[in-house]
Design a protein around this motif. Sequence first.
Motif, short mmCIF file in Angstrom:
data_model
loop_
_atom_site.label_atom_id
_atom_site.label_comp_id
_atom_site.label_asym_id
_atom_site.label_seq_id
_atom_site.Cartn_x
_atom_site.Cartn_y
_atom_site.Cartn_z
N LEU A 213 0.71 -1.25 0.11
CA LEU A 213 0.18 0.07 0.09
C LEU A 213 0.77 1.34 0.05
CD1 LEU A 213 -2.90 -0.79 2.58
CD2 LEU A 213 -3.15 -0.53 0.12
N ILE A 214 1.79 1.18 0.77
CA ILE A 214 2.81 2.48 0.75
C ILE A 214 3.48 2.68 -0.54
CG2 ILE A 214 4.93 3.39 2.06
CD1 ILE A 214 3.90 1.59 4.36
N GLN A 215 3.96 1.42 -1.09
CA GLN A 215 4.58 1.53 -2.50
C GLN A 215 3.51 2.09 -3.33
OE1 GLN A 215 5.98 -2.48 -3.54
NE2 GLN A 215 7.36 -2.39 -1.83
N ALA A 216 2.11 1.62 -3.48
CA ALA A 216 1.21 2.22 -4.29
C ALA A 216 1.02 3.91 -4.16
CB ALA A 216 -0.13 1.39 -4.11
N ARG A 217 1.18 4.27 -2.89
CA ARG A 217 0.94 5.72 -2.52
C ARG A 217 2.05 6.36 -3.04
NH1 ARG A 217 0.87 5.33 3.50
NH2 ARG A 217 1.02 7.61 3.19
N ARG A 218 3.46 5.94 -2.76
CA ARG A 218 4.62 6.34 -3.22
C ARG A 218 4.78 6.68 -4.62
NH1 ARG A 218 9.10 7.28 -0.28
NH2 ARG A 218 8.35 5.78 1.43
N ASN A 219 4.42 5.40 -5.32
CA ASN A 219 4.54 5.48 -6.78
C ASN A 219 3.58 6.34 -7.43
OD1 ASN A 219 6.92 4.06 -6.43
ND2 ASN A 219 5.74 2.07 -6.64
N GLY A 220 2.70 6.77 -6.75
CA GLY A 220 1.36 7.48 -7.26
C GLY A 220 0.32 6.46 -8.00
N VAL A 221 0.50 5.38 -7.72
CA VAL A 221 -0.45 4.52 -8.36
C VAL A 221 -1.79 4.79 -7.83
CG1 VAL A 221 -1.33 2.16 -8.44
CG2 VAL A 221 1.21 2.47 -8.63
N VAL A 222 -2.13 5.21 -6.42
CA VAL A 222 -3.44 5.43 -6.10
C VAL A 222 -3.93 6.71 -6.42
CG1 VAL A 222 -4.67 6.04 -3.72
CG2 VAL A 222 -3.06 4.28 -3.93
#
Length: 387
Positions: A213-222
């Motif tokens: 989830l943190i990776q998705a937030r960091r990479n702008g996926v969310v």
Amino acid sequence: MRAILTVAGTELRRFLRDRSNIFFVFVFPLLLVLVLGSQFGGSGSQGGVTISGDGGELQDEVVTVLEDHDLTVDTDKAEAARTAVARGRTDVALVVPDDAEAAWADGEPVTLEVVAGSAGNSVAVQQRVSTAVESLSLDRIQLDALVSAGADPAQADDELAAAREAGGAPEVVVTDVDEIAQEFSGLGQFDLGGVSQLLLFVFLISLAASGTLIQARRNGVVARSLSAPIRTQQMMGGLTLGRWVIAMFQGVYIMAATALLFGVDWGNLALAGLVLAVFAAVAAGVAMLLGSLLDNEGAASGVGVGLGLVLAGIGGGMAPLEIFPDTMRQVAHVTPHAWAYDAFAEIQRHDGSLVDILPMLGVLAGMALLAVLLGTWAMRRSLARSL
């Protein structure tokens, strides 16, 4: 609904793409079930015996009578049998000497070597072996007496067998007053370990995967997903469903693998699946909360593993709740693990129905609702926070 399923599927694929999860999801849980079952599990056998000999008539008859006394019998060389006893792999080694077969065939006395282990059960198994062998010797004495009196050997053997069947075995009724022993009676060797590892890993893997989830937030996926024609509620639902799918994937795998490989009896599968689904929802909500409050993947994994181990240790995911003191058992029910443990115990050991596990399901459902709401709220707030 299609958008929610798409987001959930993406989360599952991202989780499985991490190769480090292959060992912890597919291999490690089964290894722990095997270890726990070998060390603490019960079994239908009354003990293990390794017999060594030339494989003649005497050895065959000894194996038969030992199995009739509900003992598990293996065969090996004499030195290997003694080594197995010394290392605790079997309770008793029974060595048939080289000249024993000829002596038995000639009706002469035979001396067998018995080597007992140091485990608590070994003395009882040794006594059962002695009783079994003595019964075999008694049968031979009776047969020899009849033959000496002029009876035909084959007919005498048949008549003795008929007499034993007609007389029947004495019935012994044992009342066990040990509540813990009564609670665990009838459990298979790996049944208890299967439940404990299910609770441990469903929660542990869910929390450890919060780093995605943190990776998705960091990479702008969310953020990019929200810029698409998808509502915030759908995004939150998809992320939460993704956590739940990961937890269910782990749980269903453990249930299926332990049932096929170790013969774990999960009782009513529909009820067991229902308990798993609600427990997985709790894990999904806590994973969402953890992945939203923390901004570092390493910290999330560390906190997730630590929290998962602590909750499992308190709630019956590492040791049976039945051996806990009364006060500790009350404390344990602060965790969802303890309520799920009670539900599985009711299903496995007492053939519980839906009505019997409704109180546990109600508490788990309340925990799941609270965890999912808090996780969703925390995720909404995290979207406005830069990493």
